[in-house]
Write a protein that holds these residues in place. Structure first.
Motif, PDB file in Angstrom:
ATOM      1  N   ASP A  40       0.833  -1.208   0.000  1.00  0.00           N
ATOM      2  CA  ASP A  40       0.000   0.000   0.000  1.00  0.00           C
ATOM      3  C   ASP A  40       0.865   1.254   0.000  1.00  0.00           C
ATOM      4  O   ASP A  40       0.556   2.239  -0.689  1.00  0.00           O
ATOM      5  CB  ASP A  40      -0.934   0.009   1.218  1.00  0.00           C
ATOM      6  CG  ASP A  40      -2.139  -0.906   1.042  1.00  0.00           C
ATOM      7  OD1 ASP A  40      -2.446  -1.256  -0.119  1.00  0.00           O
ATOM      8  OD2 ASP A  40      -2.753  -1.276   2.052  1.00  0.00           O
ATOM      9  N   GLU A  44       1.382   4.395  -2.880  1.00  0.00           N
ATOM     10  CA  GLU A  44       1.417   5.837  -2.622  1.00  0.00           C
ATOM     11  C   GLU A  44       2.693   6.458  -3.175  1.00  0.00           C
ATOM     12  O   GLU A  44       2.674   7.566  -3.725  1.00  0.00           O
ATOM     13  CB  GLU A  44       1.328   6.101  -1.115  1.00  0.00           C
ATOM     14  CG  GLU A  44      -0.011   5.737  -0.489  1.00  0.00           C
ATOM     15  CD  GLU A  44      -1.140   6.619  -0.993  1.00  0.00           C
ATOM     16  OE1 GLU A  44      -0.889   7.812  -1.275  1.00  0.00           O
ATOM     17  OE2 GLU A  44      -2.272   6.114  -1.112  1.00  0.00           O
ATOM     18  N   ARG A 217      -0.268   1.453  -9.867  1.00  0.00           N
ATOM     19  CA  ARG A 217       0.305   2.699  -9.360  1.00  0.00           C
ATOM     20  C   ARG A 217       1.732   2.548  -8.845  1.00  0.00           C
ATOM     21  O   ARG A 217       2.512   3.490  -8.898  1.00  0.00           O
ATOM     22  CB  ARG A 217      -0.581   3.262  -8.240  1.00  0.00           C
ATOM     23  CG  ARG A 217      -2.013   3.531  -8.631  1.00  0.00           C
ATOM     24  CD  ARG A 217      -2.162   4.733  -9.508  1.00  0.00           C
ATOM     25  NE  ARG A 217      -1.751   5.967  -8.829  1.00  0.00           N
ATOM     26  CZ  ARG A 217      -1.737   7.167  -9.403  1.00  0.00           C
ATOM     27  NH1 ARG A 217      -2.077   7.279 -10.681  1.00  0.00           N
ATOM     28  NH2 ARG A 217      -1.379   8.228  -8.729  1.00  0.00           N
ATOM     29  N   ARG A 357     -11.648   3.712  -2.025  1.00  0.00           N
ATOM     30  CA  ARG A 357     -10.216   3.476  -2.170  1.00  0.00           C
ATOM     31  C   ARG A 357      -9.662   2.575  -1.066  1.00  0.00           C
ATOM     32  O   ARG A 357      -8.625   1.945  -1.249  1.00  0.00           O
ATOM     33  CB  ARG A 357      -9.451   4.805  -2.186  1.00  0.00           C
ATOM     34  CG  ARG A 357      -9.555   5.542  -3.516  1.00  0.00           C
ATOM     35  CD  ARG A 357      -8.817   4.802  -4.613  1.00  0.00           C
ATOM     36  NE  ARG A 357      -8.965   5.419  -5.911  1.00  0.00           N
ATOM     37  CZ  ARG A 357      -8.049   6.200  -6.499  1.00  0.00           C
ATOM     38  NH1 ARG A 357      -6.930   6.464  -5.864  1.00  0.00           N
ATOM     39  NH2 ARG A 357      -8.267   6.714  -7.684  1.00  0.00           N
ATOM     40  N   GLU A 358     -10.338   2.504   0.073  1.00  0.00           N
ATOM     41  CA  GLU A 358      -9.846   1.657   1.159  1.00  0.00           C
ATOM     42  C   GLU A 358     -10.100   0.178   0.893  1.00  0.00           C
ATOM     43  O   GLU A 358      -9.591  -0.684   1.610  1.00  0.00           O
ATOM     44  CB  GLU A 358     -10.513   2.058   2.477  1.00  0.00           C
ATOM     45  CG  GLU A 358     -12.015   1.796   2.516  1.00  0.00           C
ATOM     46  CD  GLU A 358     -12.664   2.356   3.767  1.00  0.00           C
ATOM     47  OE1 GLU A 358     -12.780   1.597   4.757  1.00  0.00           O
ATOM     48  OE2 GLU A 358     -13.035   3.550   3.757  1.00  0.00           O
ATOM     49  N   GLU A 362     -11.355  -2.283  -5.197  1.00  0.00           N
ATOM     50  CA  GLU A 362     -11.357  -1.062  -6.016  1.00  0.00           C
ATOM     51  C   GLU A 362     -10.030  -0.925  -6.751  1.00  0.00           C
ATOM     52  O   GLU A 362      -9.995  -0.636  -7.954  1.00  0.00           O
ATOM     53  CB  GLU A 362     -11.622   0.153  -5.120  1.00  0.00           C
ATOM     54  CG  GLU A 362     -11.733   1.474  -5.858  1.00  0.00           C
ATOM     55  CD  GLU A 362     -10.391   2.155  -6.093  1.00  0.00           C
ATOM     56  OE1 GLU A 362     -10.309   3.008  -7.008  1.00  0.00           O
ATOM     57  OE2 GLU A 362      -9.417   1.851  -5.357  1.00  0.00           O
ATOM     58  N   ARG A 363      -8.940  -1.146  -6.037  1.00  0.00           N
ATOM     59  CA  ARG A 363      -7.608  -1.076  -6.656  1.00  0.00           C
ATOM     60  C   ARG A 363      -7.444  -2.169  -7.700  1.00  0.00           C
ATOM     61  O   ARG A 363      -6.903  -1.934  -8.787  1.00  0.00           O
ATOM     62  CB  ARG A 363      -6.523  -1.198  -5.577  1.00  0.00           C
ATOM     63  CG  ARG A 363      -5.147  -1.463  -6.126  1.00  0.00           C
ATOM     64  CD  ARG A 363      -4.084  -1.419  -5.049  1.00  0.00           C
ATOM     65  NE  ARG A 363      -4.458  -2.060  -3.818  1.00  0.00           N
ATOM     66  CZ  ARG A 363      -4.482  -3.372  -3.613  1.00  0.00           C
ATOM     67  NH1 ARG A 363      -4.165  -4.205  -4.599  1.00  0.00           N
ATOM     68  NH2 ARG A 363      -4.816  -3.877  -2.439  1.00  0.00           N
ATOM     69  N   ARG A 366      -9.109  -1.326 -10.974  1.00  0.00           N
ATOM     70  CA  ARG A 366      -8.317  -0.379 -11.768  1.00  0.00           C
ATOM     71  C   ARG A 366      -7.132  -1.075 -12.419  1.00  0.00           C
ATOM     72  O   ARG A 366      -6.808  -0.851 -13.599  1.00  0.00           O
ATOM     73  CB  ARG A 366      -7.835   0.772 -10.892  1.00  0.00           C
ATOM     74  CG  ARG A 366      -8.903   1.790 -10.564  1.00  0.00           C
ATOM     75  CD  ARG A 366      -8.345   2.988  -9.822  1.00  0.00           C
ATOM     76  NE  ARG A 366      -8.003   2.689  -8.438  1.00  0.00           N
ATOM     77  CZ  ARG A 366      -6.765   2.612  -7.946  1.00  0.00           C
ATOM     78  NH1 ARG A 366      -5.717   2.783  -8.743  1.00  0.00           N
ATOM     79  NH2 ARG A 366      -6.557   2.361  -6.668  1.00  0.00           N
TER      80      ARG A 366
END
Length: 389
Positions: A40, A44, A217, A357-358, A362-363, A366
């Motif tokens: 995680d 970021e 990401r 997003r938590e 969801e991640r 994407r």
């Protein structure tokens, strides 16, 4: 739908059990201990610490198909498929793609086309994780259409001079070594493309910008610019004018591991959603009590298992040296689309939480979107199938 990945139940199959299952368990332990607790923060930060890749190198994950003389494991395409599936199952697509670009999409050019001297110089560091690789083929107007690249390489004495731009290059910011496609004879079409090794820090190579992506990401993606980038002629990979065929050949391995990554992610999403619907209360019970939800998840689990078996059957044939362009194209198209179908439904069954997003789903949704685009869009894969059928 128990999350075992189907391999235990298929233990009688030639691509299940034995050394493959040992590898699977080792990778799965690594993912649980050294990826999931930290990824995680990598999301970021937008990159993965080099120490993680070096640790993978120490465990032998970065040289699965490479010979032991360079520090590799000397295994086969089935083993790479196991590795890719377990990385996909981590739920962090950025970690998976950054690693797989290095192991199965970029460094393969060094091994497959490199001279003995080039291999001796680069392969040990590639396998240990000290040297991270990227492959620079894609341009703004040339993705799956490799022949359309515009980057040029002009011979000048004992050197080549590169000019052009590359876009959407995974590992482009942090790589140490780039495998670059350029036209040495612009008039020769596919016969005029060559491959070159370019080291980070070479004058004329500039990282124009790091790209801000919808998903993946924690994998770095860059735009590269070559402005009178001079490299020794000995940095050519393979034979001048034969780079297109090297790229096409390596696409099969790339597409196979992308399909494996998609299956791993789809299985993880189903497992996660099963846990959610069995505890999420609604209408006086839990969501699992609703027949429509059970049946949709059961059908998705069926498709994932079908995709997994097709995937491993294809990997087994590749390991045996068979020409599997048709099957690889099929499995890449099927698994990339399936991952997106699974994610869509799993987000739906998470309700509002699936949009937060938590929530890991969801991640994952994407991250999955690009699996039907990268490495050969679904439409391109199906056209390949149609042209061979």
């Amino acid at each position: 739908m128990d999350g075992t990945g189907g391999m235990t139940r298929g233990a009688g199959l030639p691509w299940a059990g034995g050394e493959y299952e040992l590898l699977r368990n080792q990778v799965r332990r690594f993912v649980e201990k050294e990826i999931k607790p930290h990824a995680d923060s990598w999301e970021e930060d937008g990159f993965i610490p080099r120490s993680v890749l070096r640790r993978m190198g120490e465990l032998g994950f970065l040289g699965i198909q490479y010979p032991t003389e360079y520090g590799g494991a000397g295994m086969d395409a089935v083993a790479s498929t196991v590795f890719a599936e377990e990385l996909g199952r981590s739920t962090y697509g950025g970690v998976a793609i950054a690693t797989l670009v290095h192991t199965d999409m970029a460094s393969v050019h060094v091994f497959n086309e490199g001279t003995k001297a080039q291999r001796a110089r680069w392969m040990p560091g590639i396998i240990s994780g000290e040297v991270i690789t990227a492959v620079a083929i894609t341009e703004a107007d040339a993705g799956s259409d490799v022949k359309a690249i515009r980057t040029r390489a002009r011979r000048d004495g004992q050197d080549y001079v590169l000019n052009g731009e590359k876009l959407y290059i995974t590992n482009g910011v942090y790589a140490d070594l780039y495998c670059v496609a350029a036209k040495t004879d612009p008039a020769a079409g596919s016969h005029g493309i060559s491959m070159f090794l370019v080291e980070k820090g070479t004058p004329g190579l500039k990282i124009a910008r790091a790209l801000d992506k919808h998903g993946w990401r924690c994998s770095d993606t860059a735009e590269l610019v070559f402005e009178d980038c001079r490299i020794p002629a000995e940095n050519m990979l393979g034979v001048e004018g034969q780079g297109f065929y090297s790229i096409m050949g390596n696409f099969q391995n790339e597409r196979l591991v992308l399909a494996a990554m998609a299956i791993g992610a789809a299985q993880a999403a189903i497992d996660m959603t099963l846990a959610w619907v069995r505890t999420r209360r609604a209408f006086g019970g839990v969501l699992w009590d609703m027949q429509a939800i059970r049946e949709r998840l059961a059908m998705l689990a069926t498709k994932v298992e079908a995709g997994r078996q097709f995937l491993y059957a294809t990997a087994w044939r590749m390991a045996a040296g068979e020409d599997c362009i048709r099957e690889v194209s099929m499995v890449k198209a099927f698994c990339g689309e399936l991952a997106n179908e699974v994610m869509y439904t799993c987000v739906q069954f998470h309700g509002a939480m699936g949009f937060m997003r938590e929530s890991p789903i969801e991640r994952m949704a994407r991250d999955a979107r690009v699996l039907s685009i990268g490495g050969g869009a679904t439409e391109v894969m199906l056209d390949v199938v149609a042209s061979i059928s």
